[in-house]
Write a protein that holds these residues in place. Sequence first.
Motif, PDB file in Angstrom:
ATOM      1  N   UNK A 604      30.234 -29.014 -11.029  1.00 22.42           N
ATOM      2  CA  UNK A 604      30.058 -28.807 -12.477  1.00 22.42           C
ATOM      3  C   UNK A 604      31.310 -29.131 -13.288  1.00 22.42           C
ATOM      4  N   UNK A 605      32.481 -29.146 -12.647  1.00 26.57           N
ATOM      5  CA  UNK A 605      33.718 -29.450 -13.378  1.00 26.57           C
ATOM      6  C   UNK A 605      33.860 -30.938 -13.674  1.00 26.57           C
ATOM      7  N   UNK A 606      33.429 -31.786 -12.743  1.00 24.91           N
ATOM      8  CA  UNK A 606      33.559 -33.231 -12.943  1.00 24.91           C
ATOM      9  C   UNK A 606      32.289 -33.864 -13.489  1.00 24.91           C
ATOM     10  N   UNK A 607      31.168 -33.135 -13.445  1.00 30.71           N
ATOM     11  CA  UNK A 607      29.889 -33.694 -13.880  1.00 30.71           C
ATOM     12  C   UNK A 607      29.893 -34.118 -15.353  1.00 30.71           C
ATOM     13  N   UNK A 608      30.488 -33.343 -16.285  1.00 28.85           N
ATOM     14  CA  UNK A 608      30.445 -33.780 -17.690  1.00 28.85           C
ATOM     15  C   UNK A 608      31.045 -35.157 -17.926  1.00 28.85           C
ATOM     16  N   UNK A 609      32.184 -35.466 -17.269  1.00 25.84           N
ATOM     17  CA  UNK A 609      32.799 -36.777 -17.455  1.00 25.84           C
ATOM     18  C   UNK A 609      31.910 -37.886 -16.900  1.00 25.84           C
ATOM     19  N   UNK A 610      31.339 -37.671 -15.694  1.00 26.91           N
ATOM     20  CA  UNK A 610      30.471 -38.687 -15.130  1.00 26.91           C
ATOM     21  C   UNK A 610      29.216 -38.876 -15.973  1.00 26.91           C
ATOM     22  N   UNK A 611      28.673 -37.780 -16.498  1.00 29.66           N
ATOM     23  CA  UNK A 611      27.510 -37.892 -17.379  1.00 29.66           C
ATOM     24  C   UNK A 611      27.858 -38.641 -18.660  1.00 29.66           C
ATOM     25  N   UNK A 612      29.059 -38.409 -19.156  1.00 33.34           N
ATOM     26  CA  UNK A 612      29.476 -39.076 -20.387  1.00 33.34           C
ATOM     27  C   UNK A 612      29.591 -40.583 -20.177  1.00 33.34           C
ATOM     28  N   UNK A 650      21.380 -25.690 -10.107  1.00 33.04           N
ATOM     29  CA  UNK A 650      20.900 -25.362 -11.448  1.00 33.04           C
ATOM     30  C   UNK A 650      21.918 -25.685 -12.545  1.00 33.04           C
ATOM     31  N   UNK A 651      23.227 -25.357 -12.402  1.00 30.35           N
ATOM     32  CA  UNK A 651      24.181 -25.728 -13.453  1.00 30.35           C
ATOM     33  C   UNK A 651      24.260 -27.235 -13.665  1.00 30.35           C
ATOM     34  N   UNK A 652      24.158 -28.010 -12.588  1.00 33.25           N
ATOM     35  CA  UNK A 652      24.205 -29.464 -12.713  1.00 33.25           C
ATOM     36  C   UNK A 652      22.977 -29.980 -13.448  1.00 33.25           C
ATOM     37  N   UNK A 653      21.811 -29.412 -13.145  1.00 31.16           N
ATOM     38  CA  UNK A 653      20.604 -29.846 -13.839  1.00 31.16           C
ATOM     39  C   UNK A 653      20.665 -29.481 -15.320  1.00 31.16           C
ATOM     40  N   UNK A 654      21.198 -28.308 -15.624  1.00 29.58           N
ATOM     41  CA  UNK A 654      21.323 -27.914 -17.039  1.00 29.58           C
ATOM     42  C   UNK A 654      22.254 -28.851 -17.796  1.00 29.58           C
ATOM     43  N   UNK A 655      23.384 -29.216 -17.188  1.00 28.35           N
ATOM     44  CA  UNK A 655      24.310 -30.155 -17.831  1.00 28.35           C
ATOM     45  C   UNK A 655      23.643 -31.504 -18.065  1.00 28.35           C
ATOM     46  N   UNK A 656      22.964 -32.022 -17.024  1.00 35.42           N
ATOM     47  CA  UNK A 656      22.324 -33.328 -17.148  1.00 35.42           C
ATOM     48  C   UNK A 656      21.202 -33.307 -18.178  1.00 35.42           C
ATOM     49  N   UNK A 659      22.655 -33.178 -21.768  1.00 32.80           N
ATOM     50  CA  UNK A 659      23.238 -34.461 -22.183  1.00 32.80           C
ATOM     51  C   UNK A 659      22.137 -35.475 -22.478  1.00 32.80           C
ATOM     52  N   UNK A 660      21.119 -35.541 -21.602  1.00 33.86           N
ATOM     53  CA  UNK A 660      20.046 -36.502 -21.801  1.00 33.86           C
ATOM     54  C   UNK A 660      19.276 -36.227 -23.087  1.00 33.86           C
ATOM     55  N   UNK A 661      19.039 -34.959 -23.401  1.00 28.85           N
ATOM     56  CA  UNK A 661      18.315 -34.615 -24.627  1.00 28.85           C
ATOM     57  C   UNK A 661      19.124 -34.979 -25.874  1.00 28.85           C
ATOM     58  N   UNK A 662      20.444 -34.737 -25.816  1.00 26.02           N
ATOM     59  CA  UNK A 662      21.278 -35.070 -26.983  1.00 26.02           C
ATOM     60  C   UNK A 662      21.315 -36.571 -27.245  1.00 26.02           C
TER      61      UNK A 662
END
Length: 869
Positions: A604-612, A650-656, A659-662
């Motif tokens: 969950x710490x690195x996921x936001x950057x990869x999603x971005x 679950x935290x990874x799915x919530x982040x993804x 981001x996808x909805x935004x």
Amino acid sequence: MLPKRLEPFLSRKRAAILEACIIGVVSGLAAVFLKQGVEWLTLQRVSLALPLWLMLPLMGLLGGWLSGWLVERLAPEAAGSGIPQVKAALGFAPMALNLRVALVKLTSTVLALGSGLSLGRQGPTVQIGAALAAQLSRWVPTSPEYRRQLISAGAAAGLAAGFNAPISGILFVVEELLQDFSGLTLGSAILASFIGAVVSRLLGGQGLNLVIDAPSVGLSVRDLPFLIVLGVLAGFLGAGFSRGIFASLQFFRRFKLGLAQRVGLAGLITGVVGVFLPIAAADNTGLQEFLVTGAASWQLIAIAFVSKFLLTLLAYGAGAAGGIFAPSLVLGSALGCLVSFLAQATYSGFGAWAPPADLASTTTYALTGMGAFFSAVTGVPITAIVIVFEMTASFNLVLPLMIGSGIAYLIADRVANGSIYSRLLAWQGIHLEPVPQANNPWANLKAADLMQRRVETLSSQITLPEVVQAFSRSHHRGFPVLDAGRLVGIVTQTDLSEVATGSSEGPPKLADFMTPNPVSVGPEASLTHVLYLLNRLKISRLPVVDGVKLVGIITRADIIRAESDQVSGQLVEPGPQAEPSYVVYQRRAPAVGQGRLLLPLSDPKTAPLLLKIGGAIAKAKHYELECVHIVQVPRSTPPAEAAVNLKYSEPLQQLATAYAQRNGLPLHFQVRAAHEVGRTLLEVIKERHIDLVLAGWHRQPTTPGRIMGVVVDTLIRQAPCPVIVVRPGQDLQFNRWLIPTAGGPNSQAALQLLPGLVSLGEATDIRLCCVSKRPSDQLQIHEEQLLVEMATPLKSLHCSVKCLVIQQEEIAEAVVKLAQHYQSDAILVGASREGLLSQVLKGNIPLEIANRTNATVVLVRQSVDSEPG
């Protein structure tokens, strides 16, 4: 050129005879060494100056542990009897058979049986012979089908040498393993079996062969009811023995113990039982001869049956190297003795008939029981009859054997449902197709297995001159035509020549002269159907579509290339494989994008950057976002049976999802349980038709031979689509980009990502640079012109683009200095698969750039299909 008089000696049949002779000799020698090695170790075990109560458990523990350790560390394929592995290899399943497997199997079997484990050596000789034959086929390269015949000859020679029964070796291979009656297969197997049995008989003695007096073997009408009873009992007990093997395997699987610990534990228990029941510690040959003579009491025989039954299940379930042939024969002889006692006791109660002089001897019942129980367990009644006949050389036994073995086989087949070896393979996740398909490796191939996943396409709106230019730049003779990402047509050189001879006002568009609504197939279309369409329609290529999305193209050249690989043997030995992953959870969105970008998420710490980063690229390319979280499970647990806790997913799915909805992106999310992360990502790429992969990389690994870590290395080497590797920098800004380039296709692939990447920053500044090693005014002018051409399309991105050429011997050092001088936030580097791997291994670009700068580094490896060569 060789003299003509040598040509007859190089014919295929003569070569087959020579190879069969070599296989027979080597298999026979291996069987002799195995037999004498077990006998020597057994003798040493008995002659040790230790108390019996200490010696038997200690030898069982140490010998079992060492045997399991060798198999676990050096050749996991050598566990168990080895016959399922040979059957898998003959059925074109990925199973290693080579010299390494043969040597480990030989050594581990000697240790296991010599330490007292209740298993046989005949099953291992089958795998040893097959493995040696497979190694010979690699030293003398041949076709996969002929290699399969050599392996079957090695298996037949191994069994023939183990039992001194050449006919049985041939029949077992034909009846159970190969089911092939071609002349060359039978000829090779017959010769190899004969030579293997001769070598074993001359050097190793009689083995399990029994010397039976003819008068002691007979049959009367009074025996028929009890022979039927014997067949029925053997059928049910043999089926119970087969089921007990799977129960034992399942029992040991519940414990998180390594193979060495399991086999050592089985040896310890066997030794303890042998202290209190000496008959349980007897070897198979001595116990069988003791039972066949009928000299023991029924109580002792019953104890021997029960103890041998349970100890064999214990040893096989633990995974020890050893087979069930000899134990099955011993159990059958004990069962036959018990039925003989029942017959004698029954007729003794009828006064005048007690005991009838023509009643068959205990020896006849014991030998019939051997064949019946062997038939019930292995499911090969013909081999069971012949193997006992060859061991006794008594024709009087044939009828009792046919009665007992036939009845036992019919009952066991109904109760246990099929061959035990096929069920053992299925238990390991290997499902062999029926024989007609097994002999044809193309039977199950799909279009997705052979198609090119990276396809050059043209837009339906381009003009004729642009189409001509596309054909001139490419070696392809046809292109699929897309309109808004949908396949709408196909254009070939024939279409181009026809429109070129006509006349029209103004250059026509491709939509005017392409072939509309082309014939296409789905990814799951069989190879047979693909070939039918290619031949029926007289075309050379077929688009492969998943719904309306073009996912690949398959040509005649692709099929020919795959056939060439198969014939040259490149697809023969993939080696031991981990089990396929298991989808624990998945969520699918509508398939509305023009492609899919795979984004592995783990932290969950690195996921936001990869999603971005991944989301920006996906949005610019109109791709769907495919996120996957992989939960690794121990190799001792199948992924489908592993307990997976979704609290980390679950935290990874919530982040993804957020981001996808935004950003209005279609999002697919799945969680998989797997043994290997890298291999699982390759599965997802294939199953979900991924067009682009983005993975994170944080530090240089310290493991020798690893470049960026196991997962990223696997993607770089094997992923068919482009791969983006992101090494985050200290300051996660994306305003100033440095792009070192040489102008090749790799750099072009990297530049195609810029529309998405520049959206990550504000007031983006891009610097294209070219580093030249040697000073040359003419070369510098050429490079400046190249940079200007590359920068022209970037002006549409509404950002500042500057070009510079510098001269320096060390390219990586020059790029690092430029990044420091211009305070670059990110560096974008493009490289091919081979170029990237060879350069990073030498410590050169682009890995050296990533290690020497604090900027974010984005490495782009182009697709495998588009690489040169």
